[in-house]
Design a protein around this motif. Structure first.
Motif, short mmCIF file in Angstrom:
data_model
loop_
_atom_site.label_atom_id
_atom_site.label_comp_id
_atom_site.label_asym_id
_atom_site.label_seq_id
_atom_site.Cartn_x
_atom_site.Cartn_y
_atom_site.Cartn_z
N ASP A 104 2.47 1.64 -3.40
CA ASP A 104 1.50 2.04 -4.43
C ASP A 104 1.00 3.47 -4.25
N ASP A 105 1.28 4.07 -3.10
CA ASP A 105 0.79 5.42 -2.79
C ASP A 105 1.83 6.45 -3.24
N ASP A 106 1.50 7.19 -4.30
CA ASP A 106 2.45 8.17 -4.86
C ASP A 106 2.86 9.22 -3.84
N GLU A 107 1.90 9.70 -3.06
CA GLU A 107 2.21 10.73 -2.08
C GLU A 107 3.16 10.19 -1.01
N VAL A 148 -1.45 5.69 5.62
CA VAL A 148 -0.87 4.50 4.97
C VAL A 148 0.48 4.14 5.59
N ALA A 196 0.84 -1.21 0.00
CA ALA A 196 0.00 0.00 0.00
C ALA A 196 0.87 1.25 0.00
#
Length: 70
Positions: free
Chosen positions: A10-13, A57, A7
């Motif tokens: 996969d989280d750009d931020e 996340v 997760a």
């Protein structure tokens, strides 16, 4: 743990914050080695780390990591 790690990946931020933190940390370590690290540098690294860890996340990932270590 693997799910929370994925997760974060996969989280750009989150990835952007991780990269910012790593860059600040690298700069700080270099400055420390050359004796040029200041208290302000320490504070910048801490603030970046807190900002990173405050992301939901990231928090879930760190909790899963902690649970594995127990």
């Amino acid at each position: 743990f693997e799910e929370t790690k994925q997760a974060v990946e996969d989280d750009d931020e989150a990835q952007e914050k991780v990269q910012e933190f790593e860059q600040l940390r690298q700069e700080f370590m270099l400055a420390r080695q050359t004796g040029e690290a200041t208290q302000e540098d320490v504070q910048k690294v801490r603030e970046a780390q807190q900002e990173l860890h405050s992301m939901p996340v990231m928090d879930e990932y760190l909790q899963a990591q902690e649970d594995l270590e127990e």
